[in-house]
Design an enzyme around this catalytic site. Structure first.
Site, short mmCIF file in Angstrom:
data_model
loop_
_atom_site.label_atom_id
_atom_site.label_comp_id
_atom_site.label_asym_id
_atom_site.label_seq_id
_atom_site.Cartn_x
_atom_site.Cartn_y
_atom_site.Cartn_z
N ARG A 165 3.22 23.12 -0.87
CA ARG A 165 4.51 22.89 -1.54
C ARG A 165 5.31 21.76 -0.91
O ARG A 165 6.42 21.45 -1.35
CB ARG A 165 5.33 24.19 -1.52
CG ARG A 165 4.58 25.33 -2.18
CD ARG A 165 5.41 26.59 -2.33
NE ARG A 165 4.57 27.69 -2.76
CZ ARG A 165 5.01 28.89 -3.13
NH1 ARG A 165 6.31 29.14 -3.11
NH2 ARG A 165 4.18 29.83 -3.51
N GLU A 207 -1.35 23.11 -10.12
CA GLU A 207 -1.11 24.36 -9.37
C GLU A 207 0.22 24.24 -8.60
O GLU A 207 0.32 24.60 -7.43
CB GLU A 207 -2.27 24.68 -8.40
CG GLU A 207 -2.36 26.17 -8.06
CD GLU A 207 -3.56 26.54 -7.20
OE1 GLU A 207 -4.18 25.64 -6.60
OE2 GLU A 207 -3.88 27.73 -7.15
ZN LIG Z 1 -4.75 28.79 -8.52
#
Ligand SMILES: [Zn+2]
Length: 336
Positions: free
Chosen positions: A289, A283
């Site tokens: 992030r 993902e």
């Molecule tokens: Zn997802």
């Protein structure tokens, strides 16, 4: 070959969000607003630019080959507006993902979102799934178990409401990733409690109901490492033993991805869950992030954890490739 089965187009060019903002404003002013699909003007160059510095860069840096790619999950927003709102938005999002896969056929394979809408029959989602798979070559779908956006006031996944979708997925031989969208209930933070709670909830709804026994070919991917399921494996196994639920049989239908963002989490996942039921995923460019200061690496660089886990070469390869191809058989013709 290393296949990442969980990626979203989180970096869409600005006109996409602008179209959605305008649509959202229209239904906020008039809940019965229908509007029209219209056009989202995005050039091929803008799509390339949106991916080159993000998903494609990370594929190259991390050494993964192909990402199974779907529209941004938090933007599905099935609770927004009415069935027309969801249909037009979903069609645009799916067509955009198709364009990504046409531009980079070696790097991405398409999975669709569905035009779900609270209180609306599942038939429109069945039609969009058919369109995406049969006309546009999609290999799977994302199913939102809670289109209300955090209120959980629709029918549970075992309810006959959903059965036409399960039948169509079975017929088309495509899996569904059970994936919620934005929470509009302030008790649940979208990518924290709502996502992980939904993962756990979907598994438990399947376990307690046993409904999947009626759909021999139905396959679900439970994302984010299965929420709390692997960590509490003993609880679910023990409950199943007490209640007569088919704990082992469920593993013919359910797979867990590796979107778990630290080494001990992946170690537990591969220790607890049978190898056949684990699919590689990151993902990337998603919920988390940043870089972990303890390791110096991106939290979502899950390949590092899979490499670091106590797995035989054969088991690791199954997680990266063979297991995913079994769950997504339509990948065969689209893979690099
Ligand atoms: Zn997802």
């Amino acid at each position: 070959m290393i296949i990442d089965c969980h990626g979203h187009y989180t970096t869409t060019p600005p006109p996409v969000g602008e179209w959605r903002d305008a649509q959202t404003a229209s239904v906020a002013a008039d809940p019965f607003h229908v509007g029209e699909k219209g056009v989202i003007a995005v050039s091929d160059d803008a799509i390339r630019e949106s991916l080159e510095g993000a998903q494609l860069k990370f594929q190259r840096e991390r050494g993964t080959d192909l990402t199974i790619f779907s529209p941004r999950a938090s933007w599905m927003g099935h609770h927004v507006g009415n069935e027309h709102t969801s249909r037009f938005w979903t069609e645009h999002q799916n067509e955009l993902v198709r364009r990504v896969c046409d531009l980079y056929p070696d790097n991405f394979a398409p999975v669709c979102q569905l035009p779900q809408s609270p209180g609306v029959a599942i038939d429109s989602s069945v039609r969009e799934l058919e369109r995406c798979v049969e006309e546009m070559g999609f290999i799977g779908c994302n199913v939102n178990p809670d289109p209300s956006g955090g209120h959980w006031n629709g029918p549970p996944l075992w309810d006959r409401y959903w059965w036409p979708l399960w039948e169509k997925m079975q017929e088309l031989d495509v899996p569904g990733m059970i994936h919620v969208s934005t929470s509009c209930n302030e008790h649940f933070f979208t990518t924290g409690s709502h996502y992980l709670g939904a993962d756990t909830t979907a598994y438990v709804q399947a376990l307690t109901s046993g409904f999947m026994n009626d759909f021999p070919g139905l396959r679900w991917v439970i994302p984010h490492g299965g929420g709390a399921v692997p960590y509490h494996w003993g609880r679910f196994k023990g409950m199943a033993q007490d209640k007569g639920w088919d704990f082992d049989g469920l593993l013919d239908h359910i797979w867990f991805d590796t979107c778990v963002y630290h080494q001990p989490g992946i170690d537990l996942l591969v220790d607890v869950v049978p190898n056949d039921n684990i699919l590689f995923a990151s993902e990337m460019v998603g919920a988390v992030r940043g870089i972990d200061p303890d390791t110096g690496n991106h939290y979502d660089d899950t390949k590092r954890y899979v490499e670091g886990a106590a797995l035989s070469a054969e088991d690791r390869s199954s997680i990266y490739d063979a297991n995913i191809r079994r769950v997504y058989p339509r990948l065969g013709g689209t893979a690099a």
